[in-house]
Design a protein around this motif. Structure first.
Motif, PDB file in Angstrom:
ATOM      1  N   THR A  32       0.824  -1.213   0.000  1.00  0.00           N
ATOM      2  CA  THR A  32       0.000   0.000   0.000  1.00  0.00           C
ATOM      3  C   THR A  32       0.859   1.264   0.000  1.00  0.00           C
ATOM      4  OG1 THR A  32      -0.128  -0.088   2.422  1.00  0.00           O
ATOM      5  CG2 THR A  32      -1.898  -1.167   1.180  1.00  0.00           C
ATOM      6  N   ALA A  33       2.073   1.166  -0.490  1.00  0.00           N
ATOM      7  CA  ALA A  33       2.982   2.323  -0.502  1.00  0.00           C
ATOM      8  C   ALA A  33       2.377   3.478  -1.292  1.00  0.00           C
ATOM      9  CB  ALA A  33       4.322   1.914  -1.105  1.00  0.00           C
ATOM     10  N   HIS A  34       2.616   4.687  -0.817  1.00  0.00           N
ATOM     11  CA  HIS A  34       2.108   5.901  -1.457  1.00  0.00           C
ATOM     12  C   HIS A  34       3.168   6.454  -2.408  1.00  0.00           C
ATOM     13  CE1 HIS A  34      -1.425   6.295   1.217  1.00  0.00           C
ATOM     14  NE2 HIS A  34      -0.624   5.722   2.109  1.00  0.00           N
ATOM     15  N   GLY A  35       2.810   6.570  -3.681  1.00  0.00           N
ATOM     16  CA  GLY A  35       3.731   7.070  -4.687  1.00  0.00           C
ATOM     17  C   GLY A  35       3.461   8.518  -5.046  1.00  0.00           C
ATOM     18  N   ASN A  36       3.426   8.802  -6.344  1.00  0.00           N
ATOM     19  CA  ASN A  36       3.297  10.170  -6.844  1.00  0.00           C
ATOM     20  C   ASN A  36       2.021  10.847  -6.319  1.00  0.00           C
ATOM     21  OD1 ASN A  36       3.139  12.511  -8.431  1.00  0.00           O
ATOM     22  ND2 ASN A  36       4.145  11.493 -10.144  1.00  0.00           N
ATOM     23  N   HIS A  37       2.188  12.026  -5.697  1.00  0.00           N
ATOM     24  CA  HIS A  37       1.056  12.753  -5.101  1.00  0.00           C
ATOM     25  C   HIS A  37       0.523  13.867  -5.999  1.00  0.00           C
ATOM     26  CE1 HIS A  37       1.891  10.975  -1.105  1.00  0.00           C
ATOM     27  NE2 HIS A  37       3.160  11.103  -1.448  1.00  0.00           N
ATOM     28  N   ARG A  38       1.174  14.146  -7.101  1.00  0.00           N
ATOM     29  CA  ARG A  38       0.860  15.368  -7.854  1.00  0.00           C
ATOM     30  C   ARG A  38      -0.573  15.393  -8.373  1.00  0.00           C
ATOM     31  NH1 ARG A  38       5.510  18.866  -9.994  1.00  0.00           N
ATOM     32  NH2 ARG A  38       7.282  18.143  -8.745  1.00  0.00           N
TER      33      ARG A  38
END
Length: 275
Positions: A25-31
């Motif tokens: 469940t890693a959080h990647g690109n937030h843009r």
């Protein structure tokens, strides 16, 4: 068998933090989820923008931190290295989100340069060692250094989370950007807290090494390489007023509550946070 030997030969930990789920469940690109328009309409003040830059630089330095960890016995712990892989990934994308904030803020180009002469403190000489020297010293220290790494990493998370909370209070727009970051970092601190507390409880030698590290560390981690004026700015901006001193006091209480970490050591940590 003494407690240090027991620590070295202990079976894999069955702690509550699920490292596999963390990776899944890693959080990647937030843009795609950032609403940056209000930052053009109601720009951040100079101090908040400078704090964004400072935090961006801290998140960017993660690769160097992991390098220093992995030349020690920490690299032999599969659970820890699995966590570090995802932790590094998430911090990379947090730095990218902060870059987006800087790019969207008209006053970014007016910030003072971050480079400059470093602060010199005799207690921080240990942190100026390169990876080769760190590896040689860690070879003598052995597996107990993992407790030191987990504990200093945990304290660093508490410190940077205080900075993020300060930044979230700058405006509603920043709160919408920073609050999800704080939630991500809470997950990091949960893992580090489990590991630090377990390892400190099991080994008197780990507690001694960790107390020594806490007394000598420049906070936040990596500050030893930053300029004097940027370190002073961070201390004043995050911990310099009544609210900041209350945050520093809470961090002291949390450090003192760790197994075997004496109140005097916690007081030293607090004193090094304050301007």
């Amino acid at each position: 068998m003494n407690s240090d030997s027991e620590t070295a030969t202990a079976p894999p930990e069955t702690a509550g933090f699920d490292v596999r789920e963390f990776a899944r469940t890693a959080h990647g690109n937030h843009r795609a989820t950032l609403d940056l328009r209000p930052l053009a309409e109601e720009p951040l003040d100079a101090e908040s923008l400078r704090l964004v830059r400072a935090l961006r630089d801290m998140e960017r330095a993660t690769l160097h931190r992991v390098r220093d960890l992995l030349v020690t016995a920490t690299h032999k712990d599969a659970r820890v290295t699995a966590f570090l892989t995802t932790w590094m990934f998430e911090r990379f994308w947090i730095a990218d989100a902060l870059d987006a904030v800087l790019d969207a803020s008209p006053a970014t180009g007016d910030l003072p340069p971050s480079a400059g002469p470093a602060r010199w403190a005799p207690a921080e000489r240990r942190e100026r060692r390169g990876p080769v020297a760190r590896s040689l010293v860690a070879g003598i220290t052995g597996t107990q250094i993992v407790a030191e790494h987990m504990t200093t990493g945990l304290v660093d998370e508490w410190i940077t989370q205080a900075a993020y909370r300060r930044l979230a209070g700058a405006s509603p727009a920043m709160a919408s950007i920073i609050n999800p970051v704080v939630e991500i970092k809470h997950r990091h601190s949960r893992f580090l807290a489990e590991e630090a507390e377990r390892r400190l409880r099991r080994s008197a030698r780990a507690r001694r090494l960790t107390r020594r590290a806490l007394r000598r560390t420049a906070w936040p981690l990596g500050s030893v390489d930053r300029s004097e004026h940027e370190r002073t700015f961070f201390e004043r901006q995050v911990f310099g007023d009544r609210r900041g001193r209350a945050e520093a006091h809470r961090i002291r209480a949390r450090v003192a509550a760790l197994p075997g970490i004496r109140p005097r050591v916690a007081s030293i940590v607090e004193s090094r946070l304050l301007p």
